[in-house]
Design a protein around this motif. Structure first.
Motif, mmCIF file in Angstrom:
data_model
loop_
_atom_site.group_PDB
_atom_site.id
_atom_site.type_symbol
_atom_site.label_atom_id
_atom_site.label_comp_id
_atom_site.label_asym_id
_atom_site.label_seq_id
_atom_site.Cartn_x
_atom_site.Cartn_y
_atom_site.Cartn_z
ATOM 1 N N TYR A 18 0.692 -0.859 13.804
ATOM 2 C CA TYR A 18 0.561 -1.976 12.874
ATOM 3 C C TYR A 18 0.942 -3.277 13.569
ATOM 4 N N ASP A 19 0.092 -4.291 13.414
ATOM 5 C CA ASP A 19 0.334 -5.614 13.975
ATOM 6 C C ASP A 19 0.689 -6.550 12.825
ATOM 7 N N SER A 20 1.956 -6.924 12.716
ATOM 8 C CA SER A 20 2.399 -7.757 11.596
ATOM 9 C C SER A 20 1.833 -9.172 11.667
ATOM 10 N N ASN A 21 1.419 -9.616 12.850
ATOM 11 C CA ASN A 21 0.846 -10.961 12.992
ATOM 12 C C ASN A 21 -0.525 -11.061 12.337
ATOM 13 N N THR A 22 -1.316 -10.024 12.490
ATOM 14 C CA THR A 22 -2.663 -10.015 11.904
ATOM 15 C C THR A 22 -2.726 -9.177 10.632
ATOM 16 N N GLN A 23 -1.640 -8.429 10.339
ATOM 17 C CA GLN A 23 -1.574 -7.499 9.212
ATOM 18 C C GLN A 23 -2.683 -6.448 9.305
ATOM 19 N N MET A 24 -2.954 -6.035 10.531
ATOM 20 C CA MET A 24 -3.983 -5.031 10.772
ATOM 21 C C MET A 24 -3.341 -3.673 11.036
ATOM 22 N N LEU A 25 -3.760 -2.674 10.282
ATOM 23 C CA LEU A 25 -3.283 -1.308 10.425
ATOM 24 C C LEU A 25 -4.376 -0.476 11.090
ATOM 25 N N ARG A 26 -4.021 0.216 12.159
ATOM 26 C CA ARG A 26 -4.973 1.089 12.848
ATOM 27 C C ARG A 26 -4.469 2.527 12.783
ATOM 28 N N MET A 27 -5.317 3.413 12.288
ATOM 29 C CA MET A 27 -4.974 4.824 12.159
ATOM 30 C C MET A 27 -5.822 5.630 13.135
ATOM 31 N N GLN A 28 -5.145 6.340 14.016
ATOM 32 C CA GLN A 28 -5.806 7.163 15.020
ATOM 33 C C GLN A 28 -5.744 8.613 14.564
ATOM 34 N N GLY A 29 -6.888 9.152 14.133
ATOM 35 C CA GLY A 29 -6.920 10.516 13.642
ATOM 36 C C GLY A 29 -6.703 11.523 14.763
ATOM 37 N N THR A 30 -6.158 12.673 14.407
ATOM 38 C CA THR A 30 -5.953 13.742 15.388
ATOM 39 C C THR A 30 -7.273 14.106 16.048
ATOM 40 N N PHE A 31 -7.255 14.241 17.367
ATOM 41 C CA PHE A 31 -8.453 14.546 18.159
ATOM 42 C C PHE A 31 -9.508 13.443 18.051
ATOM 43 N N GLY A 32 -9.058 12.228 17.664
ATOM 44 C CA GLY A 32 -9.990 11.108 17.573
ATOM 45 C C GLY A 32 -10.884 11.130 16.354
ATOM 46 N N LEU A 33 -10.571 12.008 15.385
ATOM 47 C CA LEU A 33 -11.393 12.118 14.187
ATOM 48 C C LEU A 33 -10.972 11.084 13.139
ATOM 49 N N LEU A 34 -11.943 10.420 12.548
ATOM 50 C CA LEU A 34 -11.753 9.442 11.488
ATOM 51 C C LEU A 34 -10.733 8.364 11.879
ATOM 52 N N ASN A 35 -11.001 7.669 12.961
ATOM 53 C CA ASN A 35 -10.182 6.508 13.297
ATOM 54 C C ASN A 35 -10.469 5.400 12.295
ATOM 55 N N GLN A 36 -9.427 4.719 11.863
ATOM 56 C CA GLN A 36 -9.577 3.714 10.825
ATOM 57 C C GLN A 36 -8.900 2.409 11.220
ATOM 58 N N GLU A 37 -9.418 1.322 10.667
ATOM 59 C CA GLU A 37 -8.841 0.001 10.886
ATOM 60 C C GLU A 37 -8.959 -0.785 9.589
ATOM 61 N N CYS A 38 -7.845 -1.291 9.083
ATOM 62 C CA CYS A 38 -7.885 -2.017 7.818
ATOM 63 C C CYS A 38 -6.775 -3.065 7.759
ATOM 64 N N PHE A 39 -6.947 -4.035 6.859
ATOM 65 C CA PHE A 39 -5.914 -5.017 6.593
ATOM 66 C C PHE A 39 -4.933 -4.448 5.581
ATOM 67 N N VAL A 40 -3.673 -4.868 5.686
ATOM 68 C CA VAL A 40 -2.644 -4.427 4.751
ATOM 69 C C VAL A 40 -2.123 -5.646 3.988
ATOM 70 N N GLY A 41 -2.030 -5.524 2.687
ATOM 71 C CA GLY A 41 -1.479 -6.602 1.873
ATOM 72 C C GLY A 41 -0.752 -6.044 0.676
ATOM 73 N N MET A 42 0.047 -6.878 0.028
ATOM 74 C CA MET A 42 0.754 -6.473 -1.182
ATOM 75 C C MET A 42 0.272 -7.322 -2.353
ATOM 76 N N ASP A 43 -0.078 -6.669 -3.443
ATOM 77 C CA ASP A 43 -0.445 -7.339 -4.688
ATOM 78 C C ASP A 43 0.585 -6.912 -5.722
ATOM 79 N N GLY A 44 1.648 -7.718 -5.854
ATOM 80 C CA GLY A 44 2.768 -7.297 -6.682
ATOM 81 C C GLY A 44 3.483 -6.147 -5.992
ATOM 82 N N THR A 45 3.571 -5.012 -6.665
ATOM 83 C CA THR A 45 4.196 -3.825 -6.068
ATOM 84 C C THR A 45 3.158 -2.874 -5.476
ATOM 85 N N ASN A 46 1.887 -3.217 -5.586
ATOM 86 C CA ASN A 46 0.829 -2.350 -5.072
ATOM 87 C C ASN A 46 0.510 -2.669 -3.620
#
Length: 223
Positions: free
Chosen positions: A145-173
């Motif tokens: 996770y890069d707090s400067n860009t708020q970018m979360l990168r998920m590396q799936g086991t064996f390279g399966l389903l690698n993901q990249e998304c922004f993280v934000g808070m909307d209230g408590t969600n």
């Protein structure tokens, strides 16, 4: 008269957007009158501006999110749709269109097994994560996770389903926001693992449309 009201609303909304990264997002409300002109309450204009901000990515990402903010177990609540600019929001038809896309997307997510109260995202302090639904694991691996860009990168086991998304808070969600094609990959993986038909994914792409390149879509999660 309509032209005057629209001008006032536009100015007020611009002021709100300028201050969305400041400490007073909602601002204060005042009322006033002008000779020969019905009083226009800026409270109603502020409410309209806040509604627009609610659909903009910048408003969601204005709060700094640390890694400790999202470590834990989160349950899927509903789809989340955000636009990167006011122009794109207007092009898409505004808040009504955003709500329509969310409602349609919720139905498609349910069809591939991503369901409210059932799909669970877990982020651990050791940098590992899992996404589970209906007792099955959709994806597992490690994250950065890069707090400067708020970018979360998920590396799936064996390279399966690698993901990249922004993280934000909307209230408590917690909101995870993907580019449309990246979210489709997650949905496709869920459909395959759960043995669900993925014939609806073409329809999902149609909902997003070619004109929404500046639209982020994803999940709203709650602990």
């Amino acid at each position: 008269m309509k032209k005057n009201i629209l001008t006032v609303a536009t100015i007020a909304t611009s002021m709100l957007l300028t201050s969305c990264f400041g400490p007073n997002l909602a601002g204060t409300t005042q009322t006033g009158t002008t000779t020969g002109t019905p009083a226009i309450s800026t409270e109603s204009v502020t409410t309209a501006g806040a509604s627009i901000l609610g659909d903009l990515l910048g408003g969601l990402l204005s709060k700094t999110i640390t890694e400790r903010s999202f470590v834990g177990t989160w349950t899927y609540q509903k789809p989340e749709v955000r636009f990167e600019s006011e122009n794109l929001l207007a092009k898409a038809g505004g808040s009504v269109m955003a709500s329509s896309i969310e409602n349609k997307l919720d139905g498609y997510l349910s069809k591939v097994g991503i369901t409210k109260g059932v799909t669970i995202f877990t982020f651990k302090e050791d940098k590992s994560y899992t996404i589970q639904t209906k007792g099955r694991t959709i994806s597992a691996g490690t994250y950065t996770y890069d707090s400067n860009t708020q970018m979360l990168r998920m590396q799936g086991t064996f390279g399966l389903l690698n993901q990249e998304c922004f993280v934000g808070m909307d209230g408590t969600n917690l909101c995870l926001l993907y580019d449309a094609d990246k979210l489709l990959a997650v949905m496709n993986a869920a459909a395959g693992i759960l043995g669900q038909t993925n014939s609806t994914l073409g329809s999902v792409a149609g909902v997003f449309g070619k004109n929404y390149n500046g639209m982020k879509v994803g999940f709203s999660l709650n602990k």
